[in-house]
Design a protein around this motif. Structure first.
Motif, short mmCIF file in Angstrom:
data_model
loop_
_atom_site.label_atom_id
_atom_site.label_comp_id
_atom_site.label_asym_id
_atom_site.label_seq_id
_atom_site.Cartn_x
_atom_site.Cartn_y
_atom_site.Cartn_z
N ALA A 185 0.84 -1.18 -0.01
CA ALA A 185 -0.01 0.20 -0.10
C ALA A 185 0.97 1.34 0.10
N ALA A 191 2.26 1.90 -3.45
CA ALA A 191 1.21 2.33 -4.28
C ALA A 191 0.95 3.64 -4.02
N ARG A 192 1.00 4.28 -2.88
CA ARG A 192 0.97 5.56 -2.38
C ARG A 192 2.16 6.47 -3.00
N ALA A 242 1.94 7.09 -6.72
CA ALA A 242 0.68 8.06 -7.23
C ALA A 242 1.36 9.33 -6.74
#
Length: 168
Positions: free
Chosen positions: A121, A124-125, A128
């Motif tokens: 996670a 992924a952050r 982004a």
């Protein structure tokens, strides 16, 4: 001489009688030992109490063997009651250590799985954020490329240029 033969015959008969009595007593003793052995064997094979009919050393060995079997079965089944009832202190200690180690390993696996999920996670952050920053940088570069240039070759950023730089 006949008198000696009568005495010798009587002595031989007496010795034979004593020997025969001894043999009968030995036979009775051996029959008793055999009966005791058979009773002991029955108590061991039928699951009875060997202390009643077996010699102490054999009774102790049977008791240890039965406890060992109970301990093995408890360890295989994971049955704490049978382990406590049949195992020695050293085996109980080892079983407790193994159980604690298994619980700790399971806990560590769960924590590792949680960290891996959190790491995915976080990646992924971060990806982004990097994409957003790259997009903002691209927009800012485009805004500066469209901005007017003065006679000295410097870029002059007016209100429209500043709004384009900040992404508004």
């Amino acid at each position: 001489m006949i008198h000696y033969l009568k005495i010798g015959g009587a002595l031989a008969g007496l010795v034979a009688a004593v020997w025969l009595v001894g043999q009968l007593r030995e036979k009775e003793r051996l029959e008793g030992v055999e009966a005791q052995f058979q009773a002991c064997e029955r108590s061991v094979t039928d699951g009875g109490e060997p202390a009643i009919s077996c010699p102490q050393a054999l009774s102790d060995a049977v008791t240890r063997a039965r406890r060992s079997l109970l301990c093995d079965a408890g360890l295989k089944a994971g049955d704490a009651y049978r382990v406590r009832a049949g195992c020695s202190e050293a085996v109980k200690r080892r079983d407790a250590q193994a159980t604690a180690s298994a619980a700790e390993a399971a806990s560590l696996r769960a924590a590792l799985d949680e960290l891996k999920a959190g790491q995915a996670a976080a990646i992924a952050r971060a990806a982004a954020r990097a994409a957003t920053a790259a997009r903002k940088d691209e927009h800012a570069a485009q805004a500066l490329a469209r901005a007017p240039v003065d006679a000295a070759g410097r870029t002059r950023c007016d209100d429209d240029c500043l709004r384009a730089l900040t992404g508004q």
